[in-house]
Motif scaffolding. Structure first.
Motif, mmCIF file in Angstrom:
data_model
loop_
_atom_site.group_PDB
_atom_site.id
_atom_site.type_symbol
_atom_site.label_atom_id
_atom_site.label_comp_id
_atom_site.label_asym_id
_atom_site.label_seq_id
_atom_site.Cartn_x
_atom_site.Cartn_y
_atom_site.Cartn_z
ATOM 1 N N LEU A 167 0.861 -1.189 0.000
ATOM 2 C CA LEU A 167 0.000 0.000 0.000
ATOM 3 C C LEU A 167 0.899 1.241 0.000
ATOM 4 N N PRO A 168 1.186 1.794 -1.154
ATOM 5 C CA PRO A 168 2.086 2.956 -1.234
ATOM 6 C C PRO A 168 1.287 4.258 -1.329
ATOM 7 N N TYR A 169 0.831 4.746 -0.185
ATOM 8 C CA TYR A 169 -0.054 5.914 -0.191
ATOM 9 C C TYR A 169 0.362 6.933 0.862
ATOM 10 N N PRO A 170 0.307 8.250 0.513
ATOM 11 C CA PRO A 170 -0.012 8.840 -0.779
ATOM 12 C C PRO A 170 0.889 8.285 -1.882
ATOM 13 N N SER A 171 0.295 8.213 -3.078
ATOM 14 C CA SER A 171 0.901 7.448 -4.161
ATOM 15 C C SER A 171 1.870 8.245 -5.023
ATOM 16 N N ASN A 172 2.941 7.584 -5.347
ATOM 17 C CA ASN A 172 3.793 7.961 -6.470
ATOM 18 C C ASN A 172 3.522 6.886 -7.534
ATOM 19 N N PRO A 173 2.860 7.216 -8.652
ATOM 20 C CA PRO A 173 2.865 8.490 -9.349
ATOM 21 C C PRO A 173 1.572 9.295 -9.319
ATOM 22 N N THR A 174 0.517 8.826 -8.678
ATOM 23 C CA THR A 174 -0.805 9.434 -8.894
ATOM 24 C C THR A 174 -1.179 10.505 -7.889
ATOM 25 N N GLY A 175 -0.570 10.478 -6.706
ATOM 26 C CA GLY A 175 -0.913 11.449 -5.681
ATOM 27 C C GLY A 175 -2.147 11.115 -4.870
ATOM 28 N N VAL A 176 -2.848 10.048 -5.185
ATOM 29 C CA VAL A 176 -4.054 9.711 -4.428
ATOM 30 C C VAL A 176 -3.674 8.994 -3.139
ATOM 31 N N THR A 177 -4.615 8.939 -2.195
ATOM 32 C CA THR A 177 -4.387 8.194 -0.969
ATOM 33 C C THR A 177 -5.669 7.475 -0.577
ATOM 34 N N LEU A 178 -5.595 6.670 0.472
ATOM 35 C CA LEU A 178 -6.738 5.904 0.947
ATOM 36 C C LEU A 178 -7.322 6.569 2.183
ATOM 37 N N ASP A 179 -8.654 6.602 2.272
ATOM 38 C CA ASP A 179 -9.275 7.188 3.459
ATOM 39 C C ASP A 179 -9.476 6.119 4.532
ATOM 40 N N GLU A 180 -9.995 6.529 5.666
ATOM 41 C CA GLU A 180 -10.117 5.635 6.809
ATOM 42 C C GLU A 180 -11.011 4.432 6.508
ATOM 43 N N GLU A 181 -12.124 4.674 5.837
ATOM 44 C CA GLU A 181 -13.050 3.580 5.526
ATOM 45 C C GLU A 181 -12.398 2.560 4.600
ATOM 46 N N GLU A 182 -11.658 3.049 3.601
ATOM 47 C CA GLU A 182 -10.987 2.142 2.659
ATOM 48 C C GLU A 182 -9.925 1.308 3.359
ATOM 49 N N LEU A 183 -9.193 1.927 4.274
ATOM 50 C CA LEU A 183 -8.181 1.195 5.028
ATOM 51 C C LEU A 183 -8.806 0.145 5.934
ATOM 52 N N MET A 184 -9.903 0.489 6.558
ATOM 53 C CA MET A 184 -10.569 -0.448 7.465
ATOM 54 C C MET A 184 -11.100 -1.666 6.710
ATOM 55 N N LYS A 185 -11.587 -1.443 5.499
ATOM 56 C CA LYS A 185 -12.072 -2.565 4.692
ATOM 57 C C LYS A 185 -10.929 -3.499 4.301
ATOM 58 N N ILE A 186 -9.776 -2.921 3.983
ATOM 59 C CA ILE A 186 -8.608 -3.745 3.658
ATOM 60 C C ILE A 186 -8.167 -4.536 4.883
ATOM 61 N N ALA A 187 -8.150 -3.881 6.028
ATOM 62 C CA ALA A 187 -7.755 -4.561 7.264
ATOM 63 C C ALA A 187 -8.701 -5.713 7.583
ATOM 64 N N GLU A 188 -9.990 -5.491 7.385
ATOM 65 C CA GLU A 188 -10.983 -6.541 7.640
ATOM 66 C C GLU A 188 -10.768 -7.730 6.710
ATOM 67 N N LEU A 189 -10.430 -7.449 5.455
ATOM 68 C CA LEU A 189 -10.193 -8.515 4.479
ATOM 69 C C LEU A 189 -8.961 -9.336 4.829
ATOM 70 N N LEU A 190 -7.895 -8.677 5.254
ATOM 71 C CA LEU A 190 -6.608 -9.343 5.397
ATOM 72 C C LEU A 190 -6.317 -9.864 6.807
ATOM 73 N N LYS A 191 -7.065 -9.419 7.772
ATOM 74 C CA LYS A 191 -6.784 -9.783 9.159
ATOM 75 C C LYS A 191 -6.801 -11.301 9.352
ATOM 76 N N GLY A 192 -5.724 -11.816 9.948
ATOM 77 C CA GLY A 192 -5.629 -13.238 10.246
ATOM 78 C C GLY A 192 -5.085 -14.083 9.114
ATOM 79 N N LYS A 193 -4.909 -13.474 7.934
ATOM 80 C CA LYS A 193 -4.349 -14.226 6.805
ATOM 81 C C LYS A 193 -2.821 -14.286 6.937
ATOM 82 N N ASP A 194 -2.231 -15.312 6.358
ATOM 83 C CA ASP A 194 -0.785 -15.501 6.435
ATOM 84 C C ASP A 194 -0.074 -14.632 5.403
ATOM 85 N N LEU A 195 -0.168 -13.348 5.599
ATOM 86 C CA LEU A 195 0.497 -12.406 4.697
ATOM 87 C C LEU A 195 0.776 -11.106 5.436
ATOM 88 N N PHE A 196 1.662 -10.322 4.850
ATOM 89 C CA PHE A 196 2.042 -9.035 5.405
ATOM 90 C C PHE A 196 1.483 -7.905 4.545
#
Length: 382
Positions: A167-196
Motif C-alpha cells: 500500500l504505497p499511499y499517498p501514491s507515487n505516481p498518482t498522488g491519491v491516498t486511501l481514506d479511513e473507511e478504505e483502510l478499514m475494509k482492507i484490514a478486515e479482508l486481510l486480518k488473520g491471513k498468512d500475509l504481510f
C-alpha cells in the motif's frame, strides 16, 4: 565475464524514471518536471545539527538499529502525528533511506515463489527487489478505481502464494491516498491471513486535506510501515528512512539490515533527530506550497482537456494522454523535444501506466506556470 552475472540481476532494468530523465537532459531550455526531488532547501537547523555532529566527532558506528535517542524520537513522532504506537527499543529501525527499508522488508518476508500484490500503476522501485527475492509481482489494475488499491481489488488477486500486499499511499505516481473507511475494509479482508502488508508512507506529511492515516492503525500485527525524511524534510541526500514493525518481525528485519549496511550514517542520524524534534512541523509550509501548485496544475490540465485524478498528497499528478493516440513514451519524448517540457511516461510505472504521464510539481511556481504554458501550446500545435 557477464555470463556469470546473477540472471535475476540481468533481468531487471534501471528505473524508467531515471532512464527518461537522462535521455531528455540533452535537450536545451527544457523545464524538467520529472524527478521526485523536493525543491526546498533542507531546514537550516537540521543542517547545523549535521555540522555539529561532525565537529563533535559523532562519526563512528551507531547501534545497528540506529541511535537509541533517534529511535525513541521517531516512535514519538509517529505517535503524535498518526496515532501509531511503536517501541523505539525494538520496533524501529533506522535505514539508509526508505529504499533500503523496502529492500530489507522484502528480503525478510519473501521466499522464491511468493506473490506480492501491487497497485498498478506504481512506483518502479518495488518490482525489481521482489524479483531479486525470486518472488512475483502481481499488479492490480487501479485505473478504473481512482488509482486506489481497494479491498475488492485485493480480493480478486489473493492466492495461496500471496505473501504481501503493498500500500504505497499517498501514491507515487498518482498522488491519491486511501481514506479511513478504505483502510478499514482492507484490514478486515486481510486480518488473520498468512500475509504481510508493506505500507510505504514516505509522503505521509504531504497530505493536503486532513491527516494521514496508516493501515497499521487497524492491522498492526501484520503491517510493516516504511517512512523517512527525504520528502517531509527535503533531506534526500541524508539517506534516512525508518521501518516500523512489531518486535517479533523487527528482530528478523534487523538481521538483514545489519548484514546489508551495519547502520545508517551517524551524522545523518543526528540531523534526523533534530528534524523529528526541533523540526517536527517543518513539512507544513512545504505542504502548503505543494497544495497551491497542485491546484494550479490540476486546473490547467483540466482546462487543456486532459482527464486527471485530483491528487490527495505527494507532489505528483498523473493525467491521461490516451486520446492523443500515442504511446506515453513517444508523447513524453515529443513534449520534451518539441515542447520544452520534460515529464515521465506512464509506462515507467508498470504496463498499467501506459496512456498516462507523470508530472512532478516539486519546482517553483514560476517554472510551473511557464511549463503549463508550453504544454498548452504544444497540445494546440499537435
Amino acid at each position: 565475464m557477464e555470463h556469470l552475472i546473477n540472471q535475476q540481476v540481468k533481468n531487471i532494468q534501471i528505473s524508467g524514471i531515471r532512464q527518461f530523465f537522462n535521455m531528455v537532459s540533452e535537450f536545451e531550455d527544457t523545464i524538467s518536471l520529472t524527478i521526485g526531488q523536493p525543491d526546498f532547501l533542507t531546514p537550516a537547523h537540521v543542517k547545523k545539527a549535521a555540522i555539529k555532529a561532525i565537529e563533535s566527532d559523532f562519526t563512528t558506528y551507531t547501534h545497528n538499529a540506529g541511535y537509541p535517542e533517534l529511535r525513541e524520537a521517531t516512535a514519538a513522532f509517529v505517535k503524535e502525528k498518526y496515532g501509531l504506537t511503536y517501541q523505539g527499543k525494538d520496533e524501529v529501525i533506522v535505514t539508509a533511506g526508505a529504499s533500503q527499508a523496502i529492500d530489507i522488508a522484502f528480503r525478510t518476508i519473501l521466499s522464491p515463489g511468493s506473490e506480492v500484490i501491487l497497485p498498478g500503476p506504481v512506483y518502479p522501485g518495488y518490482e525489481p527487489i521482489i524479483s531479486l527475492c525470486g518472488a512475483e509481482a502481481v499488479h492490480a489494475d487501479t485505473t478504473e478505481h481512482g488509482f486506489k488499491l481497494t479491498a475488492e481489488l485485493i480480493s480478486r488477486h489473493l492466492t495461496e502464494k500471496t505473501r504481501c500486499v503493498v500500500l504505497p499511499y499517498p501514491s507515487n505516481p498518482t498522488g491519491v491516498t486511501l481514506d479511513e473507511e478504505e483502510l478499514m475494509k482492507i484490514a478486515e479482508l486481510l486480518k488473520g491471513k498468512d500475509l504481510f502488508v508493506l505500507s510505504d508512507e514516505i509522503y505521509s506529511e504531504l497530505v493536503f486535506d486532513g491527516k494521514h492515516r496508516s493501515i497499521a492503525s487497524y492491522l498492526r500485527d501484520q503491517t510493516i510501515v516504511i517512512n523517512g525524511l527525504s520528502k517531509s524534510h527535503s533531506m534526500t541526500g541524508f539517506r534516512i528512512g525508518f521501518v516500523f514493525a512489531p518486535a517479533a518481525i523487527s528482530k528478523h528485519l534487523l538481521k538483514v539490515h545489519q548484514y546489508n549496511i551495519s547502520c545508517a550514517s551517524s551524522i545523518s542520524q543526528k540531523a534526523a533527530l533534530e528534524a523529528l524534534t526541533g523540526g517536527k512541523n517543518d513539512a507544513a509550509p512545504m505542504n502548503g506550497e505543494y497544495s497551491k501548485r497542485m491546484n494550479y496544475v490540476y486546473r490547467r490540465l483540466t482546462e487543456m482537456g486532459l482527464p486527471t485524478e485530483k491528487p490527495d498528497g505527494s507532489f505528483y499528478i498523473f493525467p491521461s494522454i490516451k486520446h492523443f493516440n500515442a504511446s506515453s513514451f513517444d508523447f513524453a519524448y515529443s513534449l520534451a523535444k518539441d515542447g520544452g517540457v520534460a515529464v515521465v511516461p506512464g509506462s515507467a510505472f508498470s504496463a498499467l501506466g501506459e496512456g498516462y504521464i507523470r508530472i512532478s510539481y516539486a519546482c517553483s511556481f514560476e517554472q510551473l506556470q511557464e511549463a503549463m504554458d508550453r504544454f498548452e501550446h504544444y497540445i494546440k500545435s499537435r
